[in-house]
Write an enzyme that holds these catalytic residues in place. Structure first.
Site, PDB file in Angstrom:
ATOM      1  CG  PHE A   1      -4.444   9.326  14.549  1.00 53.83           C
ATOM      2  CD1 PHE A   1      -4.045   8.127  15.118  1.00 53.83           C
ATOM      3  CD2 PHE A   1      -4.574  10.437  15.375  1.00 53.83           C
ATOM      4  CE1 PHE A   1      -3.786   8.024  16.472  1.00 53.83           C
ATOM      5  CE2 PHE A   1      -4.312  10.356  16.739  1.00 53.83           C
ATOM      6  CZ  PHE A   1      -3.914   9.136  17.280  1.00 53.83           C
ATOM      7  CG  ASP A   2      -4.381   5.710   7.509  1.00 55.20           C
ATOM      8  OD1 ASP A   2      -4.645   6.386   6.497  1.00 55.20           O
ATOM      9  OD2 ASP A   2      -4.714   4.517   7.645  1.00 55.20           O
ATOM     10  CG  LEU A   3     -10.439   8.037   8.368  1.00 57.22           C
ATOM     11  CD1 LEU A   3     -10.682   8.520   9.788  1.00 57.22           C
ATOM     12  CD2 LEU A   3     -11.181   8.920   7.367  1.00 57.22           C
TER      13      LEU A   3
END
Length: 216
Positions: free
Chosen positions: A7-9
């Site tokens: 996941f990107d944050l």
């Protein structure tokens, strides 16, 4: 066989959209007197900070410092998890999936956001710009996450709200998924052909199940 979700944050797991917008406006509009609209600033979301700010200043390190000072000061007030994310991450872990964060955010602030929201308990690996020589949109951050998880890149899905996330995942050889709640124009992400577009990260469970059935 999918074994991990990367996941990107910011803009994917945690909602820092207002924080990022205000930080850019402070650095660009107030400090550089650059008249940059909200709509234009949002197209920079997900892009490495130095790449964005070098468009407006030759002294990019000073402007980056101004941005980060403002961002750090207001971070905790304007940072929150997207609704349902914590429950989704817990479910992914219960299903035996590894979970990683692959972000362009510097490590201290990434860890601060994860601690503040309580999401850090569900993360196996965190990759930030300090961990790789090449950053998004290159595939190295996703490759590094998979290496640390002990899996092949084809066994992971890279999920994000920016086309930088999609390009990173594709370059690494991962499956890719764009979140429809991005602050960027969704068409901008779709132009880069993510494998999936999701409205809620819980949809990833069905996607993983279908991919794994096909693999079997």
């Amino acid at each position: 066989m999918i074994k991990a979700l990367l996941f990107d944050l910011d803009g994917t797991l945690i909602d820092t959209n207002e924080l990022i917008l205000k930080s850019f406006k402070y650095a660009l509009n107030e400090k550089l007197n650059a008249d940059v609209s909200d709509e234009v600033i949002k197209t920079f979301f997900g892009e490495p900070l130095t790449k964005t700010l070098c468009r407006y200043s030759e002294n990019v390190e000073e402007v980056v410092s101004i941005y980060r000072e403002y961002n750090k000061l207001h971070h905790d007030k304007l940072c929150k998890e997207f609704s349902g994310v914590k429950e989704a991450l817990k479910l992914f872990k219960e299903k035996g999936l590894a979970v990683a964060v692959v972000t362009s955010k510097v490590k201290p602030m990434a860890l601060r956001g994860l601690d503040l929201t309580g999401l850090g308990d569900y993360i196996d690996v965190i990759i930030t710009p300090e961990d790789t020589e090449n950053h998004k949109p290159k595939g190295e951050p996703a490759e590094k996450a998979c290496e640390l998880l002990g899996i092949a890149t084809k066994e992971a899905i890279m999920i994000g709200d920016s086309f930088y996330d999609i390009l990173c995942g594709k370059d690494a050889g991962c499956y890719t998924a764009a979140v429809s709640y991005t602050s960027l124009p969704l068409d901008m992400l779709k132009k880069h052909d993510p494998d999936y577009v999701i409205d809620n990260i819980l949809e990833l469970l069905e996607i993983v199940e279908n991919i794994n059935k096909e693999s079997a």
